[in-house]
Design a protein around this motif. Structure first.
Motif, PDB file in Angstrom:
ATOM      1  N   LYS A 305      22.473   8.505  -5.785  1.00 46.31           N
ATOM      2  CA  LYS A 305      22.642   8.060  -4.725  1.00 46.31           C
ATOM      3  C   LYS A 305      22.131   7.214  -3.520  1.00 46.31           C
ATOM      4  O   LYS A 305      22.731   6.304  -3.047  1.00 46.31           O
ATOM      5  N   ILE A 306      21.264   8.177  -3.680  1.00 42.93           N
ATOM      6  CA  ILE A 306      19.801   7.742  -2.745  1.00 42.93           C
ATOM      7  C   ILE A 306      19.115   7.062  -3.744  1.00 42.93           C
ATOM      8  O   ILE A 306      18.008   7.412  -4.951  1.00 42.93           O
ATOM      9  N   VAL A 307      18.189   6.153  -3.060  1.00 40.98           N
ATOM     10  CA  VAL A 307      16.842   5.140  -4.572  1.00 40.98           C
ATOM     11  C   VAL A 307      16.453   5.850  -3.327  1.00 40.98           C
ATOM     12  O   VAL A 307      15.792   5.694  -1.138  1.00 40.98           O
ATOM     13  N   LEU A 308      14.582   6.141  -3.592  1.00 43.14           N
ATOM     14  CA  LEU A 308      13.323   5.569  -3.092  1.00 43.14           C
ATOM     15  C   LEU A 308      12.881   4.993  -3.382  1.00 43.14           C
ATOM     16  O   LEU A 308      12.178   4.124  -4.504  1.00 43.14           O
ATOM     17  N   GLU A 309      13.089   3.831  -2.097  1.00 43.82           N
ATOM     18  CA  GLU A 309      11.913   2.495  -2.040  1.00 43.82           C
ATOM     19  C   GLU A 309      10.883   2.694  -1.446  1.00 43.82           C
ATOM     20  O   GLU A 309      10.629   3.437  -0.358  1.00 43.82           O
ATOM     21  N   GLU A 310      10.090   2.764  -2.435  1.00 40.18           N
ATOM     22  CA  GLU A 310       8.807   2.747  -2.016  1.00 40.18           C
ATOM     23  C   GLU A 310       6.783   2.126  -2.281  1.00 40.18           C
ATOM     24  O   GLU A 310       7.407   1.839  -3.757  1.00 40.18           O
ATOM     25  N   ASP A 311       7.030   0.938  -1.735  1.00 45.51           N
ATOM     26  CA  ASP A 311       5.525   0.745  -1.815  1.00 45.51           C
ATOM     27  C   ASP A 311       4.775   1.280  -2.023  1.00 45.51           C
ATOM     28  O   ASP A 311       3.395   1.484  -0.917  1.00 45.51           O
ATOM     29  N   ILE A 312       4.207   1.203  -3.439  1.00 52.92           N
ATOM     30  CA  ILE A 312       2.561   1.821  -3.255  1.00 52.92           C
ATOM     31  C   ILE A 312       1.704   0.832  -4.182  1.00 52.92           C
ATOM     32  O   ILE A 312       2.327   0.184  -5.066  1.00 52.92           O
ATOM     33  N   THR A 313       0.937   1.656  -3.076  1.00 53.74           N
ATOM     34  CA  THR A 313      -0.940   0.251  -3.286  1.00 53.74           C
ATOM     35  C   THR A 313      -1.280   1.373  -4.059  1.00 53.74           C
ATOM     36  O   THR A 313      -1.658   2.396  -3.888  1.00 53.74           O
ATOM     37  N   ARG A 314      -1.708   1.058  -5.514  1.00 53.91           N
ATOM     38  CA  ARG A 314      -3.198   1.667  -5.894  1.00 53.91           C
ATOM     39  C   ARG A 314      -4.093   2.082  -5.893  1.00 53.91           C
ATOM     40  O   ARG A 314      -4.813   0.573  -5.828  1.00 53.91           O
ATOM     41  N   GLY A 315      -5.316   2.702  -5.633  1.00 54.31           N
ATOM     42  CA  GLY A 315      -6.790   3.096  -5.257  1.00 54.31           C
ATOM     43  C   GLY A 315      -7.527   3.351  -4.212  1.00 54.31           C
ATOM     44  O   GLY A 315      -6.626   2.848  -3.148  1.00 54.31           O
ATOM     45  N   PHE A 316      -7.985   4.884  -3.668  1.00 49.59           N
ATOM     46  CA  PHE A 316      -8.069   4.781  -1.920  1.00 49.59           C
ATOM     47  C   PHE A 316      -8.708   3.307  -1.404  1.00 49.59           C
ATOM     48  O   PHE A 316      -8.697   3.495  -0.685  1.00 49.59           O
ATOM     49  N   ASN A 317      -9.420   2.464  -2.839  1.00 52.59           N
ATOM     50  CA  ASN A 317     -10.315   1.879  -1.589  1.00 52.59           C
ATOM     51  C   ASN A 317      -9.100   0.705  -1.553  1.00 52.59           C
ATOM     52  O   ASN A 317      -9.603  -0.344  -0.522  1.00 52.59           O
TER      53      ASN A 317
END
Length: 340
Positions: A305-317
Motif C-alpha cells: 500500500k506504501i510505495v518507496l519512491e526513491e531516486d537513487i544515484t549510484r557512486g559516491f563520486n
C-alpha cells in the motif's frame, strides 16, 4: 539486513571526504565542494569502523552551506553503513547502522552515535533514509502532530514530488484525507503523483499564477497545507485555506538560494482574518516518534500500500551532483546516493 556485499579482505587505509571549500552566492555550484583523500586514523577501543553505503541528500543542507557547515572540514548527513571492524562489543561486523557522519566513504563511530537497523522482511535498508527516515518522520509529524489531519479533509502539498511530498500524500491517504492536491515542476511528475502516490489532483505550477491554479483545482478551498517551499506557494495556500485552516511549515526551498531577502506573503494578514494556524517544527524534536512511525507504516510497505519512491544515484563520486540536482527539483521522491 544482512549484507549482500563481500566483507573487506583488507582494511581500508584512506577515506574520501567531501569538504565545503566556499560559501555559495545564490545557487550552489560544484566548485563550492572538494573531494579530499585522508588517511584513516587508528581505530581506538570502543570505536567501530563503518563502510558508508547509502547517503541522504536533503534540502536543509542548502542552509547549512551558509554557515552551519565549517569550511574545509567533513560535512554531516544522514547515512546508512555496514560495520567492517569493531573494537566495541556493542557493534558487530556486518551490522547495518544509521548515523550522521555522511559525505565520506568511511566513518569511525561509537555506539551512542548510531542506531542499529534490525532486519525487516520486505523492507529495503534504504527505507530508513526515505519513508522510515527523517523524510518520512517529517511527513508523519506534520500530518499527525502539527496540522492534525482529520478524515475527510482536503490537503495541499507543495514540492509534491520531493521526498516529504511523496511520503505525506501516501500517509494522508491512509489517514483518510478526502482530496490531496500537489504542485510540482513538470507534467511527467504530476502524472506519476496521481498514478501511484496518492494525489487526487496535481498541477504544474507557473510563476505568478499559483493562486489561480490552486483555485481552479479546488475552488471550495483547502483545510490544511504542508509547506515545503514558502514564497508564492504559501501565498496561494493562505488564499485557499478555509476558516480555521492549519499550516505545517516544513521548509522554504524557494528562498534558500535567493540573493535578496524574501518578501512576506502579500496576504499574510489573512491569517488573522481566517483564524489560521501556522506552525513550524524541527523533526529532530520528534525522534521519540520513530517507533510510532515504523509501527504504522511498515505493515503498509510490506503489503504494497506504501510505495518507496526513491531516486537513487549510484557512486559516491556523484554525491555533489545529486545534491545540486535535488535542489533544482531533479529528483522524483527521496534523493539518495548509493555506492552499490
Amino acid at each position: 539486513m544482512k549484507s549482500k556485499l563481500a566483507h573487506q579482505t583488507t582494511e581500508p587505509r584512506h577515506n574520501v571526504l567531501v569538504h565545503l571549500v566556499s560559501r555559495p552566492q545564490g545557487e550552489p555550484l560544484s566548485s563550492n565542494f572538494r573531494f579530499v583523500e585522508s588517511p584513516l586514523p587508528t581505530l581506538d577501543e570502543g570505536v567501530a569502523l563503518v563502510e558508508n553505503i547509502h547517503f541522504s541528500v536533503d534540502p536543509y543542507m542548502r542552509e547549512c552551506m551558509d554557515g552551519d557547515w565549517a569550511l574545509n572540514a567533513p560535512l554531516e548527513g544522514r547515512t546508512i553503513g555496514r560495520v567492517i571492524r569493531s573494537n566495541t562489543p556493542e557493534l558487530h561486523v556486518g551490522d547495518w547502522v544509521f548515523h550522521r557522519q555522511g559525505w565520506r566513504t568511511y566513518a569511525q563511530v561509537v555506539p551512542d552515535d548510531v542506531r542499529i537497523l534490525e532486519p525487516v522482511a520486505g523492507v529495503p535498508v534504504t527505507a530508513w533514509l526515505s519513508i522510515l527516515g527523517g523524510t518520512g518522520l517529517t511527513a508523519w509529524v506534520a500530518l499527525t502532530k502539527i496540522i492534525r489531519l482529520k478524515a475527510g479533509e482536503s490537503l495541499y502539498i507543495s514540492a509534491a514530488a520531493g521526498g516529504v511530498g511523496t511520503a505525506a500524500a501516501q500517509f494522508a491517504t491512509l489517514l483518510g484525507a478526502k482530496r490531496i492536491v500537489g504542485s510540482t515542476r513538470d507534467a511527467r511528475k504530476a502524472q506519476i503523483l496521481q498514478e501511484r502516490l496518492g494525489y487526487t489532483d496535481t498541477f504544474v505550477y507557473q510563476k505568478g499564477r499559483v493562486i489561480a491554479q490552486l483555485a481552479e483545482i479546488i475552488p471550495d478551498g483547502i483545510d490544511v497545507y504542508l509547506d515545503n517551499v514558502g514564497g508564492e506557494q504559501l501565498e496561494a495556500a493562505i488564499n485557499s485555506l478555509k476558516e480555521y485552516g492549519r499550516v505545517a511549515m516544513i521548509g522554504a526551498v524557494a528562498q534558500y538560494s535567493s540573493l535578496t531577502p524574501p518578501a512576506a506573503p502579500y496576504n499574510l494578514f489573512d491569517v488573522v482574518g481566517k483564524s489560521l494556524t501556522l506552525q513550524g517544527f524541527l523533526v529532530s524534536h520528534y525522534k521519540h516518534l520513530q517507533p510510532e512511525l515504523e509501527n504504522f507504516i511498515i505493515p503498509h510497505i510490506r503489503s504494497g500500500k506504501i510505495v518507496l519512491e526513491e531516486d537513487i544515484t549510484r557512486g559516491f563520486n556523484n554525491i555533489v551532483d545529486a545534491f545540486l540536482s535535488m535542489l533544482k527539483g531533479g529528483n522524483m521522491g527521496k534523493a539518495i546516493v548509493s555506492v552499490v
